[in-house]
Design an enzyme around this catalytic site. Structure first.
Site, PDB file in Angstrom:
ATOM      1  CE1 TYR A  41      -3.187  -2.867   0.169  1.00 20.94           C
ATOM      2  CE2 TYR A  41      -3.818  -2.171   2.362  1.00 20.94           C
ATOM      3  CZ  TYR A  41      -3.983  -3.007   1.268  1.00 20.94           C
ATOM      4  OH  TYR A  41      -4.947  -3.986   1.301  1.00 20.94           O
ATOM      5  N   PRO A 182     -15.821  -3.505   2.679  1.00 17.90           N
ATOM      6  CG  PRO A 182     -15.753  -2.886   4.948  1.00 17.90           C
ATOM      7  CD  PRO A 182     -14.874  -3.084   3.740  1.00 17.90           C
ATOM      8  CG  LEU A 188     -22.520   3.976   1.038  1.00 22.60           C
ATOM      9  CD1 LEU A 188     -22.837   4.995   2.118  1.00 22.60           C
ATOM     10  CD2 LEU A 188     -21.772   2.794   1.636  1.00 22.60           C
TER      11      LEU A 188
END
Ligand code: NAP
Length: 255
Positions: A41, A182, A188
């Protein structure tokens, strides 16, 4: 149940970096004490930033990082771990994960190095990421002295492929599933979660997603948030738990 992901942090410049550290500190303060990163990362910058965020509070956090498959050779694993420890500024890593399976280095060689790291006290637990059931079984066979603690895989209300095989396997074999992405990268499914349910629990769509994904005991989640409002929202996502009936209703609605 809710930790913090850190993909793409450390890529910001100047003042942006200070804000990222601030977001991590805030998340830790609010109880999101598991921090997930990887040597790849930001080419190590994510680990460096976490090092800054945990300075003075190292014992309050659980640090999970990952070694990349190009470093799965025995000596390379040992060297990668040392580099991660140096960037993080810590003496040990709590969970050291194989980032994804290698089709070149035999898993036995990699796991021999992982067990060596455990015996040297450099890492506490061994995990895998993006491993199928068959790959997890093979990885487990390659570990004569240790268990695999976790498998980090993509899982969210809108990405459910692990439910058919991998999730039941992990539940049966007592591996923790660390659900990555997640929040579906911030996409969303707002309009698809019934408003009445959000109101019933006083939750935002993101909180409902995190509550839903961690409903099963085996699953924890590592949302990434740089925005302080998001950090606060995520930390409060499991204060109230949704009922079994509502869990099943949402599962069906978004299947
Ligand atoms: P994610 O956590 O699903 O989504 C992150 C995005 O959601 C960011 O844009 C963030 O915005 C936004 N967000 C966060 N909280 C929110 C909230 N309460 N309301 C609305 N939006 C919100 O995606 P991810 O970063 O891909 O996954 C999380 C972590 O999983 C990664 O950081 C990494 O540690 C791990 N991961 C692992 C692998 C692997 O191969 N093992 C692969 C991918 C990811 P702001 O940043 O602006 O707050």
């Amino acid at each position: 149940m809710i930790g913090m992901g850190t993909w793409e942090i450390g890529d910001a410049k100047g003042g942006g970096l200070a804000l990222e550290v601030q977001a991590l500190r805030k998340g830790i303060e609010l109880g999101m004490t598991l921090i997930d990163t990887a040597e790849m990362y930001g080419s190590g910058n994510s680990e460096k930033l976490i090092g800054q965020a945990v300075k003075g509070i190292r014992d309050d956090v659980f640090i999970a990082t990952k070694v990349s498959p190009e470093h799965f050779g025995y000596d390379d694993v040992l060297a990668s771990c040392e580099s991660s420890l140096r960037r993080l500024g810590v003496e040990h890593i709590d969970l050291y994960q194989l980032h994804w399976p290698s089709y070149e280095v035999p898993i036995k060689e990699t796991m021999k190095a992982m067990e060596e790291l455990i015996s040297r006290g450099k890492i506490r637990y061994i995990g895998v990421s993006n491993f199928s059931v068959a790959q997890t079984l093979k990885a487990r066979e390659a570990l004569p002295r240790s268990e695999i603690a976790s498998n980090q895989v993509r899982y969210s209300l809108t990405h459910r492929s692990i439910e058919s095989e991998l999730l039941p396997f992990c539940e049966r074999e007592k591996l923790t599933v660390i659900a990555y992405t997640p929040l579906d990268s911030g996409r969303l499914p707002s309009g698809r979660i019934p408003q009445a349910l959000l109101e019933k629990y006083g939750m935002t769509p993101a909180q409902m997603m995190l509550n839903w994904v961690t409903y099963r005991d085996a699953v924890i989640a590592i949302p990434k948030a740089s925005d302080l409002k998001h950090v606060e929202e995520n930390a409060a996502a499991v204060r109230v738990r949704i009922s079994g009936d509502d869990y099943r209703a949402i599962s069906r609605k978004l299947a």
